[in-house]
Scaffold this active site. Structure first.
Site, mmCIF file in Angstrom:
data_model
loop_
_atom_site.group_PDB
_atom_site.id
_atom_site.type_symbol
_atom_site.label_atom_id
_atom_site.label_comp_id
_atom_site.label_asym_id
_atom_site.label_seq_id
_atom_site.Cartn_x
_atom_site.Cartn_y
_atom_site.Cartn_z
ATOM 1 C CB SER A 822 -6.621 -20.372 -60.317
ATOM 2 O OG SER A 822 -7.286 -21.146 -58.893
ATOM 3 C CB SER A 949 -12.933 -17.620 -53.620
ATOM 4 O OG SER A 949 -12.281 -17.119 -52.716
ATOM 5 C CG ASN A 952 -15.114 -25.032 -52.977
ATOM 6 O OD1 ASN A 952 -14.870 -26.216 -52.467
ATOM 7 N ND2 ASN A 952 -16.191 -24.268 -52.038
ATOM 8 C CE1 TYR A 953 -15.310 -22.607 -58.473
ATOM 9 C CE2 TYR A 953 -15.738 -21.954 -56.406
ATOM 10 C CZ TYR A 953 -16.334 -22.418 -57.431
ATOM 11 O OH TYR A 953 -17.580 -22.493 -57.632
ATOM 12 C CG LEU A 954 -8.825 -18.734 -55.356
ATOM 13 C CD1 LEU A 954 -8.098 -17.554 -53.895
ATOM 14 C CD2 LEU A 954 -8.209 -17.756 -56.655
#
Length: 994
Positions: A822, A949, A952-954
């Site tokens: 992030s 991403s 799930n990640y950003l």
DNA sequence: TTCTTGACTTGTATTTATGCCC
DNA sequence: GGGCATAAATACAAGTCAAGAA
């Protein structure tokens, strides 16, 4: 051969690094957590498929240009080599081809310069935990800590040769994993036609020779005393935050970190009288009027039910409201905490069926179970306590925000929070106004683990029973009669004939073992080798073709029929809100498609029946009717501490479960997502201290501490996963804690070469320069061990995570991935976005997204048609170039007043004016340029999965805020699903920064 | 203290839908 | 409108991590 490095590697810094390495390592570690050049070696790569075979990555230009640089540094390293006692083998040089580069090596350069201000401070004299602490950096004085390591790497790259003595290594280089999927060198046309999974994961070559399951004795790190203290101090940690986060946020944090005193008491759902919550239809906007969704209610005819067991409503009842409305209502309801009496699910049903006008007060936030606002008291008490009781996490936090730094930190937090949350000095008020309080639901994990109050749904839908096709397979050339059950399993195998699984002996062996059980001992079919499944395969292909050939109307009719059948299973009502169910379809029987070299691949996944399924539903909700006549559910539960609606045991591994959850777009998932990102954001405030701690511990005398430090460093620097222990009946993959000696090769003076299979048997290959103490520590950890032994023999994920929790409440290994992903996105977007048109801005986003995907090693299989597509694009370019030549010739002639030449097919061409021809030339050039660009992008991203991403990640708020700031329609970045998943992030203030 | 279980997130592959080009 | 490419949706495997049992 030179080691490829990113641009981020300043020549002089490398050259001088070794000499100063030890003394300066700490500092550099702090400065550059995520740094380091990624390089590749070709040695092993040739053994495996090369995912990025012929890729030309535009962003790699920097890498390429840096190549020379790296060569220089290489010689410098050689000098160092002599100075460093290494057990590493001589470096096996890498191919220069971009194609052989690991993803990490492709990591683009051009990031901001690392602030030179960061200082390595003396550790605190903490009495807590076993980890010495360093004084946290001054916030604002050096923002570097908030930059992902990867970014820092890059930033350094821009700095150019600095000559600074403080940079003994280029710790600021990206260490993202390789672009080399599987590290292979296989070219595209070697990609097997059908299978994707298996193509992707050549396991054998790199598979550990040893058994991954060899258990080791674990050393437990940290004493119980430390633990106790930590709980106490964690509460105190909130002091720093308390004014800056709405209570709901803090509650969640508290919950995440296991602070029961806070979370349980304050968020606790009241004891329900009989009851439930308002029914709110997410779909219907702003309607407070009850609305019945017939599909949901399927068959439950109203009024009688509504009359049954009318709940005692003390102060109201449950309106049926749209989800957005629900927030409003709840906000209001929070006005007082008195006399909350939720209504029963039966009432909900009644309301859904038309009851109006129950007052909103029923939605009010209830009085807490114990009638207090308890945690506040407890907290303030804790807050007053002596520092001696403060755990590392608290100290880190405190130190980070102390003094002038504190002001800075606060400001920052406030800024972030201000956009979304109202600040209040009174906790209760904060609770009232908090974003979460707007939701109709208790945040996941809150209230003693209570996740919902009322839950209504219709269970799950089963796949249709098997319809025998009667096509006979051959055994020793002769048609064989099979029972429907036998035929079903044979068909499962037949339809996989064109997959890579057919090359896997284990797959066939497992299949045959299970099929044999169904065939019976004395069946004519005894050997798989004598079976010919092609008649069934051909039949299947024809069926597929038939389906494809159906008219649009027929397809539509089929779709609608399916939808009709499934509609009632698609929705649940959670605390009165209609929510989508994620996976309401029971998995059909089939052959297990384990990834990589999964020991159970090919085993029969038997049909799941109602008797296998446990349903979780509200106490007062009607139990879903079992859709298969004559059968019944295994069990009915009313567990409101979990979010699943149903589960069954995985037929392949009965110890495990398959769950039915709500969809990603549900509030429950959304809130959980938000908590996740808030935790990652919190890490930003601790990261400096954490890096100080692990840097100091690189040289600890305690080997466990040393291993924890190095593992944390790798997780932070390389975005590695934690790496839980695995059983023998799982694929042999590893994460950080389970790395084997053979997975990490030290290459003097300070490079580590990683090569292992990670999650999903995706190969991770990376070469990265590390701090000298890390390098030495790795060498020590390897000493006296064989290749298959655990590198971190004193460590496992629970030890590691227990340590991390000492450093920050709720911190676990996976938070680093979210944090680094992030913050990298945030930094890149803010640095790279310039004034420009929309398309350019979208490209900036995609580039940032790509960098994150590379860091996280999110790979995808090269599509089967990739090379054909590339060839087509090349053809097009050639055609356009030929056209261009023609146009130029015509232009020359036109300028001389001559007629154009005849076209290639001999026909006369239109006589155009020179101006017209010039315009055409410009257009053609533009076309060529665009195709070239498309081609490069396609090649660039052929093995990079951008979606993972994003999902799930950003932190979606980064994206939303950026879109708002730069007037980019959010739809350009998020598709429909993501928009639904991230509704909770849409209202973020444009100034939001991660 | 270790092991096991349970619940949830993360991740890639596959299937299906949509859009574009000819 | 057919074929292809791409995007979206779906499927389900495989991780992480916490809690409770042994």
């Amino acid at each position: 051969m030179p080691v490829l490095s990113t641009k981020a590697l300043p020549v002089d810094s490398l050259a001088e690094s070794p000499k100063e390495s030890t003394s300066l390592a700490k500092e550099s570690a702090l400065k550059s957590p995520f740094a380091s050049p990624a390089s590749i070696s070709s040695g092993k790569a040739s053994l495996v498929k090369k995912p990025l075979a012929d890729s030309k990555v535009p962003t790699l230009a920097a890498d390429r240009s840096n190549h020379t640089l790296q060569q220089n540094t290489s010689s410098a390293m050689k000098k160092e080599k002599q100075m460093i006692n290494s057990c590493g083998e001589p470096h096996s040089d890498s191919e220069d081809s971009e194609d052989n580069k690991p993803l990490s090596a492709r990591f683009s350069a051009g990031l901001p310069k690392v602030s030179p201000n960061r200082t390595n401070k003396e550790p605190n004299k903490s009495t807590l935990g076993s980890t010495p602490l360093e004084a946290p950096r001054v916030k604002g004085e050096d923002s570097d800590d908030e930059i992902p390591l990867s970014l820092k790497n890059q930033s350094k790259s821009n700095a150019g040769p600095s000559g600074s003595k403080t940079h003994e290594f280029d710790e600021n280089k990206p260490v993202a994993p390789k672009s080399k999927k599987n590290g292979s060198t296989m070219v595209d046309n070697q990609v097997k036609k059908s299978s994707t999974i298996l193509n992707k994961r050549p396991v054998a070559e790199i598979k550990s020779s040893s058994n991954s399951s060899n258990k080791r004795s674990k050393l437990v790190h940290g004493s119980s005393t430390a633990k106790k203290v930590s709980v106490k101090a964690e509460s105190k940690v909130d002091e720093d935050h308390i004014d800056y986060f709405p209570i709901s946020e803090r509650l969640q944090m508290a919950i995440l970190s296991g602070r029961k005193s806070f979370s349980q008491s304050s968020v606790k759902r009241p004891k329900l009288v009989d009851g439930s919550a308002p029914i709110i239809d997410k779909q219907v906007s702003m309607k407070v009027e009850p609305k019945v969704d017939e599909a949901i209610l399927s068959g439950r005819k109203s009024s009688s039910q509504s009359s049954v067991k009318r709940p005692k409503l003390v102060d109201g009842s449950a309106p049926v409201v749209d989800k957005q409305v629900s927030m409003k209502l709840e906000s209001k309801s929070d006005d007082d905490g008195t006399d909350y009496v939720p209504i029963s699910e039966r009432l909900q049903m009644a309301l859904l069926l038309g009851k109006k006008s129950l007052s909103q007060s029923s939605v009010k936030r209830p009085k807490l179970g114990d009638g207090s606002a308890p945690s506040m008291k407890a907290e303030s008490k804790l807050d007053e306590e002596d520092d001696d009781y403060v755990p590392i996490s608290e100290r880190l936090k405190k130190a980070n925000s102390s003094g002038t730094k504190m002001a800075s930190a606060k400001q920052k937090v406030t800024k972030v929070v201000s956009s979304s949350f109202k600040k209040s000095n009174k906790s209760k008020k904060v609770l009232k106004n908090s974003k979460f309080s707007k939701s109709s639901k208790v945040p996941p994990g809150s209230g003693e683990g209570q996740k919902w109050t009322t839950l209504v749904h219709n269970g799950v839908i089963f796949p249709p029973p098997y319809k025998p096709h009667g096509v006979k397979m051959l055994y020793k050339g002769q048609p064989v009669n099979l029972t429907p059950e036998q035929e079903e399993v044979a068909t499962m195998f037949a339809v996989m004939l064109d997959t890579e699984y057919m090359t896997k002996p284990k797959f066939k062996e497992n299949f045959m073992n299970d099929w044999r059980k169904i065939l019976g001992k004395n069946h004519i079919i005894q050997r798989l080798e004598d079976c010919d499944f092609t008649p069934i395969y051909d039949w299947h292909q024809k069926e597929k073709e038939k389906k494809k050939q159906m008219s649009a109307e027929e397809k539509k009719a089929l779709r609608e029929e399916k939808l009709q059948q499934e509609e009632k299973y698609m929705w649940a009502i959670v605390d009165g809100v209609k929510e989508k169910v994620g996976n309401f379809r029971v998995e059909p029987p089939g052959l297990f498609r384990g990834r990589g070299e999964h020991p159970k691949m090919g085993k029969l996944k038997r049909r799941i029946r109602p008797k296998d399924i446990t349903i979780n539903i509200g106490k007062d909700a009607p139990v879903p009717e079992c859709p298969i006549p004559g059968e019944r559910w295994k069990e009915i539960r009313h567990d409101n501490t979990v979010t699943w609606l149903a589960f069954w045991n995985d037929p392949i591994n009965p110890k495990e479960f398959k769950y039915v959850f709500l969809a990603a777009s549900s509030s429950m998932k959304g809130q959980s997502d938000k908590v996740k990102y808030e935790k990652a954001r919190l890490l930003k405030d601790y990261i400096h201290g954490i890096r100080s701690v692990y840097t100091k511990d690189f040289t600890s005398k305690d080997v466990t501490k040393r291993q924890i430090a190095v593992a944390t460093y790798l997780i932070d620097k390389l975005a590695l996963r934690a790496g839980n222990e695995k059983d023998d009946d799982e694929a042999d993959t590893v994460g950080c804690c389970t790395l084997k000696v053979e997975n990490v090769e030290p290459i003097p003076p300070n490079t580590l070469k990683f090569d292992f299979l990670g999650k999903d048997s995706i190969r991770y290959q990376n070469e990265v320069e590390v701090e000298i103490p890390v390098f030495k520590a790795i060498q020590q950890f390897r000493t006296g061990k064989s290749g298959g032994d655990d590198l971190f023999d004193k460590l496992d994920t629970s030890i590691l995570n227990a340590h991390l929790k000492e450093l920050m409440p709720g911190l676990t290994a996976k938070v680093f991935r979210t944090y680094n992903a992030s913050i990298l996105l945030d930094e890149m977007l803010n640095r790279e976005t310039k004034d420009g048109d929309l398309a350019q801005k979208v490209v900036v986003y995609q580039n940032a997204n790509k960098e994150v995907a590379i860091i996280c090693n999110h790979q995808r299989t090269v599509s089967k048609s990739h090379s054909a597509q590339m060839a087509r694009l090349n053809e097009k370019i050639d055609e356009l170039k030929a056209l261009l030549d023609e146009l130029k010739t015509d232009l020359d002639r036109a300028k001389k007043g001559k007629l154009p030449m005849k076209s290639s097919d001999g026909k006369p061409k239109q006589n155009l004016s020179p101006e017209a021809l010039e315009r055409k030339i410009i257009q053609t050039n533009a076309k060529i340029e665009k195709i070239e660009q498309d081609k490069n992008t396609k090649e660039d991203l052929k093995t990079v999965a951008l979606g993972t991403s994003k999902i799930n990640y950003l932190d979606p708020r980064i994206t939303v805020a950026w879109c708002k700031r730069h007037e980019v329609p959010i739809e350009k970045i998020f598709n429909k699903s993501l928009l639904a998943k991230f509704t909770w992030a849409m209202e973020v203030d444009p100034s939001f920064r991660f």
